[in-house]
Design a protein around this motif. Sequence first.
Motif, PDB file in Angstrom:
ATOM      1  N   VAL A   1       0.853  -1.183   0.000  1.00 46.45           N
ATOM      2  CA  VAL A   1       0.000   0.000   0.000  1.00 46.45           C
ATOM      3  C   VAL A   1       0.894   1.241   0.000  1.00 46.45           C
ATOM      4  O   VAL A   1       2.087   1.161   0.338  1.00 46.45           O
ATOM      5  CB  VAL A   1      -0.944  -0.011   1.231  1.00 46.45           C
ATOM      6  N   ASN A   2       0.341   2.356  -0.401  1.00 50.32           N
ATOM      7  CA  ASN A   2       0.958   3.681  -0.382  1.00 50.32           C
ATOM      8  C   ASN A   2       2.055   3.860  -1.419  1.00 50.32           C
ATOM      9  O   ASN A   2       1.907   4.657  -2.336  1.00 50.32           O
ATOM     10  CB  ASN A   2       1.503   4.046   1.004  1.00 50.32           C
ATOM     11  N   THR A   3       3.164   3.171  -1.277  1.00 51.55           N
ATOM     12  CA  THR A   3       4.292   3.383  -2.188  1.00 51.55           C
ATOM     13  C   THR A   3       4.466   2.255  -3.191  1.00 51.55           C
ATOM     14  O   THR A   3       5.452   2.239  -3.941  1.00 51.55           O
ATOM     15  CB  THR A   3       5.597   3.541  -1.384  1.00 51.55           C
ATOM     16  N   ASP A   4       3.529   1.315  -3.215  1.00 51.03           N
ATOM     17  CA  ASP A   4       3.609   0.188  -4.142  1.00 51.03           C
ATOM     18  C   ASP A   4       2.200  -0.368  -4.329  1.00 51.03           C
ATOM     19  O   ASP A   4       1.262   0.022  -3.630  1.00 51.03           O
ATOM     20  CB  ASP A   4       4.556  -0.893  -3.603  1.00 51.03           C
ATOM     21  N   SER A   5       2.073  -1.289  -5.268  1.00 54.44           N
ATOM     22  CA  SER A   5       0.782  -1.922  -5.542  1.00 54.44           C
ATOM     23  C   SER A   5       1.028  -3.292  -6.138  1.00 54.44           C
ATOM     24  O   SER A   5       2.142  -3.592  -6.609  1.00 54.44           O
ATOM     25  CB  SER A   5      -0.037  -1.071  -6.513  1.00 54.44           C
ATOM     26  N   VAL A   6       0.005  -4.123  -6.152  1.00 53.84           N
ATOM     27  CA  VAL A   6       0.132  -5.423  -6.801  1.00 53.84           C
ATOM     28  C   VAL A   6       0.400  -5.240  -8.295  1.00 53.84           C
ATOM     29  O   VAL A   6       1.226  -5.942  -8.879  1.00 53.84           O
ATOM     30  CB  VAL A   6      -1.130  -6.285  -6.586  1.00 53.84           C
TER      31      VAL A   6
END
Length: 218
Positions: free
Chosen positions: A110-115
């Motif tokens: 979350v926040n600084t990355d994603s799937v």
Amino acid sequence: MRVGIIGTGNVGRTLAGKLVSLGHEVTLGSRSKENAAALAWAEQAGPYGHSGTFAEAAAFGELVINATSGVVAVQALRLAGAEPLAGKVLIDVSNPLVFSPLGEVSLEPVNTDSVGEQIQREFPEARVVKALNTVNSEVMVDPGRVPGEHNLFVAGNDPEAKADVVALLAEFGWPQGSVLDLGDITAARSLEMLMPFWLKLMGHFGHADFNYSIRSAG
């Protein structure tokens, strides 16, 4: 078109059924060739529906859909293999929902990355498009369940891949102009972060037949 779907849960089976009804040929992939849900779906789907492993589904599809849970998506796609995904549009519909023993929901990443970003980094030759993760599976394939105008979103680094996905969504019944392009794959962060809010809305309405309708002044 041949479509490989990674994941045999409700989302994967709903998408597979719609695609077959539209005349596409689908292989529904799971970890094991003996997966009961995939075998049962293929049996009732007719000649255009097949079951197989993740790797077989990825190799079969001209287009591939990741319909696994976000927390296991990269692991599942590793089992599918980088080579059969290379050069193909890969639609990621997953959400990284983590449920605590008390039922509280969080996201990882979350926040600084994603799937969506994790998948694109892991499979740089795949043409990853984040889409369809902001609605219930039944609304994905039947937008008329929600009255009036409402929106889907796409995000990805490849404009042609996003155009291909928008064209497929039109086959599902999403009108021209209802799908908003939010830019590159980093926009998957915001799309995934909508999901705790979506769950609150589902609790409020008591059902999942709702969606977002975006209005702009210009």
